[in-house]
Scaffold this motif. Structure first.
Motif, mmCIF file in Angstrom:
data_model
loop_
_atom_site.group_PDB
_atom_site.id
_atom_site.type_symbol
_atom_site.label_atom_id
_atom_site.label_comp_id
_atom_site.label_asym_id
_atom_site.label_seq_id
_atom_site.Cartn_x
_atom_site.Cartn_y
_atom_site.Cartn_z
ATOM 1 N N GLY A 1 -31.816 -53.070 2.134
ATOM 2 C CA GLY A 1 -31.213 -53.895 3.175
ATOM 3 C C GLY A 1 -30.774 -53.103 4.387
ATOM 4 N N ASP A 2 -30.205 -53.822 5.321
ATOM 5 C CA ASP A 2 -29.778 -53.174 6.564
ATOM 6 C C ASP A 2 -28.339 -53.584 6.883
ATOM 7 O OD1 ASP A 2 -30.153 -55.778 7.151
ATOM 8 O OD2 ASP A 2 -31.400 -55.445 8.924
ATOM 9 N N THR A 3 -27.529 -53.665 5.845
ATOM 10 C CA THR A 3 -26.174 -54.176 6.031
ATOM 11 C C THR A 3 -25.282 -53.236 6.835
ATOM 12 O OG1 THR A 3 -25.755 -53.377 3.797
ATOM 13 C CG2 THR A 3 -26.049 -55.740 4.047
ATOM 14 N N LEU A 4 -25.745 -52.004 7.055
ATOM 15 C CA LEU A 4 -24.959 -51.084 7.882
ATOM 16 C C LEU A 4 -25.647 -50.819 9.225
ATOM 17 C CD1 LEU A 4 -23.281 -50.562 5.239
ATOM 18 C CD2 LEU A 4 -23.007 -48.235 6.044
ATOM 19 N N ALA A 5 -26.628 -51.649 9.561
ATOM 20 C CA ALA A 5 -27.341 -51.440 10.831
ATOM 21 C C ALA A 5 -26.349 -51.481 11.985
ATOM 22 C CB ALA A 5 -28.410 -52.514 10.998
ATOM 23 N N GLY A 6 -26.432 -50.524 12.866
ATOM 24 C CA GLY A 6 -25.558 -50.480 14.034
ATOM 25 C C GLY A 6 -24.230 -49.791 13.780
ATOM 26 N N ILE A 7 -23.949 -49.429 12.533
ATOM 27 C CA ILE A 7 -22.686 -48.742 12.209
ATOM 28 C C ILE A 7 -22.955 -47.241 12.106
ATOM 29 C CG2 ILE A 7 -20.893 -48.452 10.439
ATOM 30 C CD1 ILE A 7 -21.194 -51.390 9.747
ATOM 31 N N THR A 8 -22.050 -46.450 12.636
ATOM 32 C CA THR A 8 -22.161 -44.998 12.483
ATOM 33 C C THR A 8 -21.136 -44.526 11.460
ATOM 34 O OG1 THR A 8 -22.915 -44.770 14.767
ATOM 35 C CG2 THR A 8 -22.091 -42.777 13.681
ATOM 36 N N VAL A 9 -21.636 -43.745 10.499
ATOM 37 C CA VAL A 9 -20.798 -43.205 9.426
ATOM 38 C C VAL A 9 -20.632 -41.711 9.665
ATOM 39 C CG1 VAL A 9 -20.680 -42.780 6.930
ATOM 40 C CG2 VAL A 9 -21.640 -44.935 7.783
ATOM 41 N N ALA A 10 -19.388 -41.233 9.615
ATOM 42 C CA ALA A 10 -19.136 -39.794 9.786
ATOM 43 C C ALA A 10 -18.658 -39.204 8.466
ATOM 44 C CB ALA A 10 -18.083 -39.562 10.867
ATOM 45 N N ARG B 1 -21.229 -35.594 -0.991
ATOM 46 C CA ARG B 1 -21.636 -35.610 0.412
ATOM 47 C C ARG B 1 -23.073 -36.096 0.569
ATOM 48 N NH1 ARG B 1 -20.792 -31.038 5.074
ATOM 49 N NH2 ARG B 1 -22.626 -31.586 6.278
ATOM 50 N N ALA B 2 -23.989 -35.539 -0.258
ATOM 51 C CA ALA B 2 -25.395 -35.953 -0.142
ATOM 52 C C ALA B 2 -25.553 -37.431 -0.455
ATOM 53 C CB ALA B 2 -26.254 -35.112 -1.077
ATOM 54 N N SER B 3 -24.828 -37.918 -1.457
ATOM 55 C CA SER B 3 -25.023 -39.323 -1.835
ATOM 56 C C SER B 3 -24.386 -40.280 -0.835
ATOM 57 C CB SER B 3 -24.542 -39.589 -3.258
ATOM 58 O OG SER B 3 -23.205 -39.233 -3.407
ATOM 59 N N PHE B 4 -23.262 -39.903 -0.219
ATOM 60 C CA PHE B 4 -22.720 -40.765 0.839
ATOM 61 C C PHE B 4 -23.703 -40.825 2.021
ATOM 62 C CE2 PHE B 4 -18.204 -40.856 -0.730
ATOM 63 C CZ PHE B 4 -18.024 -42.215 -0.576
ATOM 64 N N GLU B 5 -24.282 -39.682 2.360
ATOM 65 C CA GLU B 5 -25.218 -39.682 3.493
ATOM 66 C C GLU B 5 -26.441 -40.543 3.163
ATOM 67 O OE1 GLU B 5 -26.249 -35.870 5.111
ATOM 68 O OE2 GLU B 5 -27.685 -36.767 6.517
ATOM 69 N N LEU B 6 -26.998 -40.355 1.964
ATOM 70 C CA LEU B 6 -28.172 -41.147 1.581
ATOM 71 C C LEU B 6 -27.830 -42.631 1.489
ATOM 72 C CD1 LEU B 6 -29.699 -38.764 -1.100
ATOM 73 C CD2 LEU B 6 -30.733 -39.399 1.099
ATOM 74 N N ALA B 7 -26.644 -42.938 0.969
ATOM 75 C CA ALA B 7 -26.232 -44.347 0.857
ATOM 76 C C ALA B 7 -26.172 -44.991 2.236
ATOM 77 C CB ALA B 7 -24.872 -44.431 0.169
ATOM 78 N N ALA B 8 -25.567 -44.293 3.181
ATOM 79 C CA ALA B 8 -25.446 -44.846 4.538
ATOM 80 C C ALA B 8 -26.824 -45.026 5.173
ATOM 81 C CB ALA B 8 -24.566 -43.931 5.387
ATOM 82 N N LEU B 9 -27.685 -44.018 5.015
ATOM 83 C CA LEU B 9 -29.018 -44.100 5.612
ATOM 84 C C LEU B 9 -29.825 -45.240 4.996
ATOM 85 C CD1 LEU B 9 -29.876 -40.279 5.837
ATOM 86 C CD2 LEU B 9 -29.404 -41.828 7.759
ATOM 87 N N ARG B 10 -29.718 -45.397 3.685
ATOM 88 C CA ARG B 10 -30.505 -46.451 3.021
ATOM 89 C C ARG B 10 -30.034 -47.852 3.398
ATOM 90 N NH1 ARG B 10 -32.319 -44.015 -2.850
ATOM 91 N NH2 ARG B 10 -33.168 -42.129 -1.942
ATOM 92 N N LEU B 11 -28.811 -47.944 3.899
ATOM 93 C CA LEU B 11 -28.315 -49.250 4.340
ATOM 94 C C LEU B 11 -28.447 -49.415 5.851
ATOM 95 C CD1 LEU B 11 -25.185 -49.459 2.011
ATOM 96 C CD2 LEU B 11 -27.293 -50.778 1.803
#
Ligand code: CP
Length: 318
Positions: free
Chosen positions: A45-54, A65-75
Protein backbone atom coordinates in the motif's frame (compact mmCIF):
# COMPACT_ATOMS: atom_id res chain seq x y z
CA UNK A 1 6.19 8.31 30.87
CA UNK A 2 4.76 11.10 32.99
CA UNK A 3 1.14 10.97 34.12
CA UNK A 4 0.25 14.15 32.19
CA UNK A 5 1.30 12.77 28.82
CA UNK A 6 -1.03 10.73 26.61
CA UNK A 7 -0.02 8.72 23.58
CA UNK A 8 -3.62 8.71 22.39
CA UNK A 9 -5.50 11.60 20.81
CA UNK A 10 -8.85 12.91 22.03
CA UNK A 11 -10.65 10.22 20.01
CA UNK A 12 -8.54 7.41 21.52
CA UNK A 13 -6.45 6.89 18.38
CA UNK A 14 -2.71 6.25 18.61
CA UNK A 15 -0.97 9.63 18.29
CA UNK A 16 2.58 8.64 19.39
CA UNK A 17 4.16 5.33 20.41
CA UNK A 18 6.56 6.02 23.27
CA UNK A 19 5.82 2.97 25.44
CA UNK A 20 3.42 0.05 25.65
CA UNK A 21 2.60 1.06 29.22
CA UNK A 22 -1.05 2.00 29.53
CA UNK A 23 -2.07 1.00 26.01
CA UNK A 24 -5.28 -1.03 25.88
CA UNK A 25 -5.27 -4.69 24.89
CA UNK A 26 -7.58 -3.95 21.95
CA UNK A 27 -5.00 -1.56 20.48
CA UNK A 28 -2.19 -4.10 20.83
CA UNK A 29 -4.39 -6.76 19.24
CA UNK A 30 -5.25 -4.42 16.37
CA UNK A 31 -1.54 -3.78 15.74
CA UNK A 32 -0.70 -7.48 15.90
CA UNK A 33 -3.52 -8.41 13.53
CA UNK A 34 -2.34 -5.84 10.98
CA UNK A 35 1.29 -6.94 11.43
CA UNK A 36 0.26 -10.56 10.87
CA UNK A 37 -1.19 -9.49 7.52
CA UNK A 38 2.04 -7.74 6.53
CA UNK A 39 4.09 -10.73 7.72
CA UNK A 40 1.95 -12.97 5.51
CA UNK A 41 2.78 -10.82 2.50
CA UNK A 42 -0.30 -8.63 2.37
CA UNK A 43 -0.10 -5.73 -0.11
CA UNK A 44 2.15 -2.94 1.04
CA UNK A 45 0.00 0.00 0.00
CA UNK A 46 0.82 3.66 -0.01
CA UNK A 47 -0.62 4.72 3.31
CA UNK A 48 2.46 6.83 4.06
CA UNK A 49 2.61 8.51 0.65
CA UNK A 50 3.61 12.14 1.05
CA UNK A 51 4.87 11.65 4.63
CA UNK A 52 8.54 12.03 5.50
CA UNK A 53 9.92 9.78 8.23
CA UNK A 54 13.14 10.72 10.04
CA UNK A 55 15.26 8.13 11.83
CA UNK A 56 17.08 9.78 14.74
CA UNK A 57 19.24 7.12 16.32
CA UNK A 58 21.63 8.24 19.04
CA UNK A 59 22.60 4.63 19.86
CA UNK A 60 23.77 1.85 17.55
CA UNK A 61 21.15 -0.27 15.83
CA UNK A 62 20.98 -2.75 12.99
CA UNK A 63 17.59 -4.48 13.19
CA UNK A 64 15.40 -1.64 14.44
CA UNK A 65 16.81 1.07 12.24
CA UNK A 66 16.85 -1.01 9.04
CA UNK A 67 13.34 -2.30 9.62
CA UNK A 68 11.86 1.13 10.39
CA UNK A 69 13.43 2.46 7.19
CA UNK A 70 12.16 -0.49 5.12
CA UNK A 71 8.71 -0.24 6.74
CA UNK A 72 8.42 3.44 5.85
CA UNK A 73 9.65 2.89 2.29
CA UNK A 74 7.28 -0.03 1.71
CA UNK A 75 4.37 2.16 2.75
CA UNK A 76 5.37 4.89 0.33
CA UNK A 77 7.08 7.38 2.68
CA UNK A 78 10.19 9.44 2.13
CA UNK A 79 12.91 8.61 4.67
CA UNK A 80 15.81 10.62 6.06
CA UNK A 81 18.42 9.05 8.33
CA UNK A 82 20.38 11.27 10.67
CA UNK A 83 23.71 9.84 11.64
CA UNK A 84 24.24 10.88 15.23
CA UNK A 85 27.93 11.58 14.77
CA UNK A 86 27.22 13.94 11.85
CA UNK A 87 24.05 15.59 13.13
CA UNK A 88 23.77 19.10 14.49
CA UNK A 89 23.38 17.68 17.98
CA UNK A 90 27.05 16.75 17.87
CA UNK A 91 27.76 20.43 17.13
CA UNK A 92 25.86 21.63 20.17
CA UNK A 93 22.34 22.06 18.78
CA UNK A 94 19.67 20.76 21.15
CA UNK A 95 17.63 17.79 20.03
CA UNK A 96 14.47 19.90 20.09
CA UNK A 97 16.07 22.47 17.76
CA UNK A 98 17.03 19.64 15.42
CA UNK A 99 13.45 18.32 15.56
CA UNK A 100 11.97 21.76 14.81
CA UNK A 101 14.43 22.12 11.91
CA UNK A 102 13.21 18.81 10.52
CA UNK A 103 9.58 19.84 11.03
CA UNK A 104 10.30 22.92 8.91
CA UNK A 105 11.38 20.44 6.24
CA UNK A 106 7.95 18.79 6.66
CA UNK A 107 9.12 15.67 8.48
CA UNK A 108 5.95 14.10 9.86
CA UNK A 109 7.22 11.11 11.84
CA UNK A 110 10.21 10.93 14.16
CA UNK A 111 11.65 7.51 14.99
CA UNK A 112 13.91 8.05 17.99
CA UNK A 113 16.40 5.87 19.86
CA UNK A 114 18.23 7.46 22.75
CA UNK A 115 20.20 6.37 25.81
CA UNK A 116 18.59 9.14 27.88
CA UNK A 117 15.20 8.49 29.44
CA UNK A 118 12.36 10.87 28.64
CA UNK A 119 13.67 12.06 25.26
CA UNK A 120 10.82 10.61 23.20
CA UNK A 121 8.17 12.16 25.45
CA UNK A 122 9.91 15.54 25.37
CA UNK A 123 9.95 15.49 21.58
CA UNK A 124 6.33 14.30 21.41
CA UNK A 125 5.26 17.22 23.59
CA UNK A 126 7.20 19.68 21.44
CA UNK A 127 6.13 18.69 17.92
CA UNK A 128 3.18 20.14 16.09
CA UNK A 129 -0.23 18.57 15.79
CA UNK A 130 0.54 16.62 12.62
CA UNK A 131 3.79 15.00 13.72
CA UNK A 132 4.14 11.65 15.47
CA UNK A 133 6.96 10.24 17.60
CA UNK A 134 7.82 6.56 17.79
CA UNK A 135 10.32 5.17 20.26
CA UNK A 136 12.94 2.88 18.79
CA UNK A 137 14.42 2.30 22.25
CA UNK A 138 14.55 4.51 25.34
CA UNK A 139 17.36 3.99 27.81
CA UNK A 140 16.77 0.77 29.79
CA UNK A 141 13.07 1.58 29.99
CA UNK A 142 11.19 0.84 26.84
CA UNK A 143 11.38 -0.64 23.34
CA UNK A 144 7.72 -0.84 22.34
CA UNK A 145 8.03 -2.21 18.80
CA UNK A 146 10.36 -4.93 20.12
CA UNK A 147 7.68 -5.91 22.64
CA UNK A 148 5.11 -6.06 19.85
CA UNK A 149 7.32 -8.15 17.56
CA UNK A 150 8.05 -10.54 20.42
CA UNK A 151 4.33 -10.91 21.09
CA UNK A 152 3.65 -11.47 17.39
CA UNK A 153 6.34 -14.15 17.19
CA UNK A 154 4.97 -15.89 20.26
CA UNK A 155 1.44 -15.80 18.85
CA UNK A 156 2.52 -17.15 15.46
CA UNK A 157 4.48 -20.00 17.03
CA UNK A 158 2.21 -20.90 19.93
CA UNK A 159 -1.28 -19.67 19.05
CA UNK A 160 -3.29 -18.36 21.98
CA UNK A 161 -1.20 -16.63 24.63
CA UNK A 162 -3.61 -17.31 27.47
CA UNK A 163 -2.01 -20.54 28.73
CA UNK A 164 1.70 -19.94 28.09
CA UNK A 165 4.78 -19.94 30.31
CA UNK A 166 7.63 -17.64 29.26
CA UNK A 167 11.05 -17.17 30.83
CA UNK A 168 12.95 -13.91 30.25
CA UNK A 169 16.59 -14.69 31.00
CA UNK A 170 19.71 -12.63 31.63
CA UNK A 171 20.44 -8.97 32.24
CA UNK A 172 16.82 -8.12 33.06
CA UNK A 173 17.65 -5.12 35.26
CA UNK A 174 19.20 -3.16 32.38
CA UNK A 175 16.94 -4.41 29.61
CA UNK A 176 14.33 -2.27 27.83
CA UNK A 177 13.49 -5.37 25.76
CA UNK A 178 12.50 -7.25 28.92
CA UNK A 179 10.37 -4.36 30.18
CA UNK A 180 8.45 -3.99 26.92
CA UNK A 181 8.05 -7.78 26.54
CA UNK A 182 6.69 -7.96 30.09
CA UNK A 183 4.25 -5.17 29.33
CA UNK A 184 3.11 -6.72 26.03
CA UNK A 185 2.75 -10.24 27.45
CA UNK A 186 0.94 -9.02 30.56
CA UNK A 187 -1.50 -6.88 28.57
CA UNK A 188 -2.17 -9.79 26.19
CA UNK A 189 -2.92 -12.19 29.04
CA UNK A 190 0.15 -14.45 29.33
CA UNK A 191 -0.40 -16.07 32.74
CA UNK A 192 3.13 -17.25 33.65
CA UNK A 193 6.01 -14.83 33.04
CA UNK A 194 9.26 -15.68 34.80
CA UNK A 195 12.39 -13.61 35.09
CA UNK A 196 15.61 -15.51 35.44
CA UNK A 197 18.79 -13.66 36.35
CA UNK A 198 21.84 -13.63 38.57
CA UNK A 199 21.31 -11.47 41.64
CA UNK A 200 23.31 -8.56 40.15
CA UNK A 201 21.04 -8.49 37.09
CA UNK A 202 17.73 -8.92 38.91
CA UNK A 203 15.47 -5.82 38.71
CA UNK A 204 14.08 -4.02 41.77
CA UNK A 205 11.21 -5.80 43.53
CA UNK A 206 8.88 -2.94 42.53
CA UNK A 207 9.26 -3.82 38.84
CA UNK A 208 7.96 -6.75 36.76
CA UNK A 209 4.78 -7.14 38.75
CA UNK A 210 3.30 -10.61 38.65
CA UNK A 211 6.50 -12.34 37.49
CA UNK A 212 8.05 -15.24 39.34
CA UNK A 213 11.77 -14.75 39.95
CA UNK A 214 14.52 -17.37 39.62
CA UNK A 215 18.28 -17.18 40.10
CA UNK A 216 18.80 -20.62 38.55
CA UNK A 217 18.46 -21.09 34.80
CA UNK A 218 17.49 -24.74 35.10
CA UNK A 219 14.67 -24.00 37.57
CA UNK A 220 13.55 -20.87 35.69
CA UNK A 221 13.08 -22.50 32.31
CA UNK A 222 11.66 -25.83 33.52
CA UNK A 223 8.64 -26.65 31.35
CA UNK A 224 8.33 -23.19 29.73
CA UNK A 225 6.90 -22.70 26.23
CA UNK A 226 9.34 -19.92 25.32
CA UNK A 227 12.80 -18.91 26.50
CA UNK A 228 13.69 -15.30 25.78
CA UNK A 229 17.42 -14.74 26.15
CA UNK A 230 18.85 -11.25 26.66
CA UNK A 231 22.20 -9.70 25.79
CA UNK A 232 24.32 -8.38 28.66
CA UNK A 233 24.01 -4.58 28.45
CA UNK A 234 27.67 -3.76 29.14
CA UNK A 235 27.13 -0.27 27.69
CA UNK A 236 24.55 0.71 30.34
CA UNK A 237 25.32 1.96 33.81
CA UNK A 238 24.77 -0.28 36.82
CA UNK A 239 26.25 -3.63 37.76
CA UNK A 240 29.95 -4.34 37.73
CA UNK A 241 32.16 -6.02 35.16
CA UNK A 242 30.82 -9.43 34.16
CA UNK A 243 32.96 -12.58 34.22
CA UNK A 244 31.74 -13.92 30.86
CA UNK A 245 32.95 -17.54 31.17
CA UNK A 246 31.34 -17.76 34.62
CA UNK A 247 28.15 -16.17 33.27
CA UNK A 248 28.02 -18.73 30.47
CA UNK A 249 28.55 -21.57 32.91
CA UNK A 250 25.58 -20.43 35.03
CA UNK A 251 23.24 -18.71 32.58
CA UNK A 252 24.28 -19.66 29.04
CA UNK A 253 21.53 -21.45 27.13
CA UNK A 254 22.97 -24.77 25.98
CA UNK A 255 21.17 -27.59 24.18
CA UNK A 256 21.30 -29.63 27.38
CA UNK A 257 19.62 -26.92 29.42
CA UNK A 258 17.02 -26.20 26.74
CA UNK A 259 15.94 -29.84 27.04
CA UNK A 260 14.46 -28.89 30.42
CA UNK A 261 11.94 -26.54 28.80
CA UNK A 262 8.71 -27.84 27.18
CA UNK A 263 9.45 -30.22 24.27
CA UNK A 264 8.64 -27.70 21.52
CA UNK A 265 9.70 -24.58 23.39
CA UNK A 266 10.86 -21.74 21.20
CA UNK A 267 14.07 -19.79 21.77
CA UNK A 268 13.91 -16.02 21.31
CA UNK A 269 16.59 -13.33 21.42
CA UNK A 270 16.23 -9.67 20.39
CA UNK A 271 19.75 -9.57 18.94
CA UNK A 272 22.52 -8.82 18.61
CA UNK A 273 23.44 -12.22 20.02
CA UNK A 274 26.71 -13.00 21.74
CA UNK A 275 27.43 -16.60 20.82
CA UNK A 276 29.04 -18.57 23.59
CA UNK A 277 28.01 -16.00 26.22
CA UNK A 278 24.23 -15.97 26.71
CA UNK A 279 23.50 -18.58 24.05
CA UNK A 280 25.36 -21.44 22.38
CA UNK A 281 25.60 -21.40 18.58
CA UNK A 282 23.86 -24.78 18.26
CA UNK A 283 20.86 -23.31 20.12
CA UNK A 284 20.88 -19.96 18.31
CA UNK A 285 20.94 -21.78 14.95
CA UNK A 286 18.94 -24.81 16.05
CA UNK A 287 15.42 -25.93 15.15
CA UNK A 288 13.79 -24.29 18.19
CA UNK A 289 15.31 -20.86 17.49
CA UNK A 290 12.94 -18.19 16.13
CA UNK A 291 15.50 -15.39 16.25
CA UNK A 292 15.39 -14.67 12.52
CA UNK A 293 11.61 -14.83 12.52
CA UNK A 294 11.65 -12.12 15.21
CA UNK A 295 13.73 -9.95 12.89
CA UNK A 296 11.30 -10.50 10.01
CA UNK A 297 8.38 -9.72 12.29
CA UNK A 298 10.08 -6.46 13.25
CA UNK A 299 9.43 -5.18 9.75
CA UNK A 300 5.77 -6.24 9.82
CA UNK A 301 5.15 -4.69 13.24
CA UNK A 302 6.80 -1.41 12.30
CA UNK A 303 4.70 -1.23 9.13
CA UNK A 304 1.59 -1.74 11.26
CA UNK A 305 2.61 0.99 13.71
CA UNK A 306 3.45 3.54 11.01
CA UNK A 307 0.24 2.76 9.14
CA UNK A 308 -1.91 3.18 12.24
CA UNK A 309 -0.25 6.50 13.09
CA UNK A 310 -0.73 7.74 9.52
CA UNK A 311 -4.41 6.72 9.59
CA UNK A 312 -4.96 8.58 12.85
CA UNK A 313 -3.22 11.63 11.43
CA UNK A 314 -5.50 11.60 8.38
CA UNK A 315 -8.54 11.24 10.62
CA UNK A 316 -7.49 14.30 12.66
CA UNK A 317 -6.78 16.45 9.61
CA UNK A 318 -9.22 19.35 9.22
N1 CP B 1 16.70 -5.74 19.00
C1 CP B 1 17.26 -4.56 18.70
O1 CP B 1 16.82 -3.50 19.15
O2 CP B 1 18.32 -4.65 17.83
P1 CP B 1 19.14 -3.40 17.27
O3 CP B 1 19.88 -2.79 18.44
O4 CP B 1 20.07 -3.98 16.22
O5 CP B 1 18.17 -2.42 16.68
Amino acid sequence: MSSTFSQLDAAGRLRHLVTLDGLPRTLLEELLARAEGFAAGEARGDTLAGITVANLFAEPSTRTRASFELAALRLGAYVVNLDNTLSSRAKGETLLDTVHTLEALRVGMFIIRDAESGVQERVARAVGNEAAVVSAGESHLSHPTQGLLDALTLKQCKGELGALSIAIVGDVARSRVARSAHRAFTTLGVPDIRIVAPRAMMPEASEFAGCRRFDSLEAGIAGVDAVMMLRIQHERAGGGPVDLPAYHREFGLTAGRLAGAAPRAIVMHPGPINRGVEIDPEVADGPQSVIRRQVANGLAVRMAVLELLAGARRARAP
